[in-house]
Design a protein around this motif. Structure first.
Motif, PDB file in Angstrom:
ATOM      1  N   PRO A   1     -10.463 124.044 -52.737  1.00 41.60           N
ATOM      2  CA  PRO A   1     -10.781 122.645 -53.058  1.00 41.60           C
ATOM      3  C   PRO A   1     -12.286 122.396 -53.081  1.00 41.60           C
ATOM      4  O   PRO A   1     -13.037 122.973 -52.294  1.00 41.60           O
ATOM      5  CB  PRO A   1     -10.117 121.870 -51.916  1.00 41.60           C
ATOM      6  N   ASN A   2     -12.716 121.557 -53.991  1.00 43.64           N
ATOM      7  CA  ASN A   2     -14.120 121.160 -54.015  1.00 43.64           C
ATOM      8  C   ASN A   2     -14.481 120.421 -52.733  1.00 43.64           C
ATOM      9  O   ASN A   2     -13.670 119.656 -52.213  1.00 43.64           O
ATOM     10  CB  ASN A   2     -14.392 120.249 -55.211  1.00 43.64           C
TER      11      ASN A   2
ATOM     12  N   GLU B   1     -15.978 117.640 -50.264  1.00 43.33           N
ATOM     13  CA  GLU B   1     -16.217 116.204 -50.326  1.00 43.33           C
ATOM     14  C   GLU B   1     -17.222 115.844 -49.241  1.00 43.33           C
ATOM     15  O   GLU B   1     -16.931 115.964 -48.048  1.00 43.33           O
ATOM     16  CB  GLU B   1     -14.905 115.430 -50.133  1.00 43.33           C
TER      17      GLU B   1
END
Length: 325
Positions: A22-23, A25
């Protein structure tokens, strides 16, 4: 995003896996950076092998030095589109496409500094600057002996020594690396494999010895350096690339009135972050003045990280290795 993860403990080629994760955040106080270049360090190998002093549960993303473009920030210190270098903290390191970094670990860079050079900049130049200016209090006209002069931190020390007005003697282990030291500005170069650096240092200093010894090698190199240190000289203990941790006989230090000084930039950085920011500004000025420039051995594609780390492990490289998207 794509990221290199250490999935278990072992050799880099066996345990590094290119995965889709996942990118990141960014949370409050963090900056999201799109990575344009990342530097490799020997401790990346140690982390794969489980030999580094700081342990992390697998899987984790390695990579301690990156450069890129700010994609998101709170706008107080950094803004979207700004060019920066940064030092991510594990387990979310910089061998990835994006990374979220604490604001205090992000530094602006000028347009003249390429992303590859910026990624290769922070650890080597900050360490050498801290060692020479804060720890050794280097002065113009002093003699500086730099061991492993073609290495990342050694190459930075040669340039910073010359910028400070020192007479620089550098050691290295091959003709190619000696030529690199000359190009970096060393006044005298010594092949430690075929020449006696003690004799040459004494000859070059009329028997007085070097005022400062910059030693990232340790072991036999440290033992021999004690024999050519000047009265009231300073031996800087940068690391132990040679493998053996040497002893420092206090009677010898007393006779020649020299100091053996440890250089722990990591702890200094934690204790005095404002001083690190000041040093960064001064280093950028030196770069813009043409007095320092990162030495890059080779740029590798992002997909070739394990191959690059194999080269680094063989200790046949010089300067820094960088990977780019």
């Amino acid at each position: 995003m794509k990221a290199w993860s250490i999935t278990e403990i072992g050799e880099p080629k066996d345990v590094l896996k290119l995965q889709v994760v996942p990118n990141p955040e960014p949370s409050s106080g963090e900056v999201l950076v799109k990575i344009e270049a990342a530097a490799l360090n020997f401790f990346d190998i140690l982390q794969c092998q489980g030999k580094y002093q700081e342990k992390h549960e697998t899987p984790f993303i390695p990579g301690a030095e990156i450069a890129g473009i700010v994609e998101a920030a709170d706008g107080k210190t950094f803004s979207k589109g700004q060019r920066v270098l940064a030092t991510p903290l594990l387990p979310n390191g910089g061998l990835a496409e994006w990374v979220a970094v604490k604001e205090m670990h992000v530094f602006p860079i000028p347009d003249e500094l390429s992303f590859s050079e910026a990624a290769a900049f922070f650890i080597t130049y900050q360490t050498a600057y801290f060692a020479l200016h804060r720890t050794a209090r280097i002065k113009a006209g002093e003699v500086l002996l730099v061991h492993a002069g073609s290495g990342g931190v050694g190459s930075a020390a040669i340039q910073l020594g010359k910028a400070a007005g020192a007479y620089v003697i550098a050691t290295a282990g091959s003709d190619e690396k000696l030529e690199i030291c000359k190009q970096l500005g060393a006044d005298v170069v010594i092949n430690y494999r075929t020449e006696n650096f003690i004799e040459i240092v004494k000859k070059e200093t009329d028997g007085k010895g070097a005022n400062i010894v910059f030693d990232p090698v340790g072991g036999d190199t440290f033992d021999q350096s004690r024999k050519c240190i000047a009265f009231e000289g300073r031996i800087l203990v940068i690391g132990f690339a040679g493998g053996r941790i040497a002893d420092a006989p206090t009677n010898h230090a007393l006779i020649k009135n020299y100091s053996v000084v440890g250089v722990h930039f990591g702890l200094f950085r934690k204790l005095y972050p404002d001083e690190v920011k000041k040093a960064h500004d001064e280093l950028m000025e030196l770069f813009l003045a043409g007095k320092i420039r990162p030495l890059i051995y080779q740029e590798y594609l992002f997909e070739d990280v394990p191959v690059a780390l194999d080269y680094l492990a063989d200790r046949k490289t010089y300067g820094k290795l960088v990977v780019t998207p």
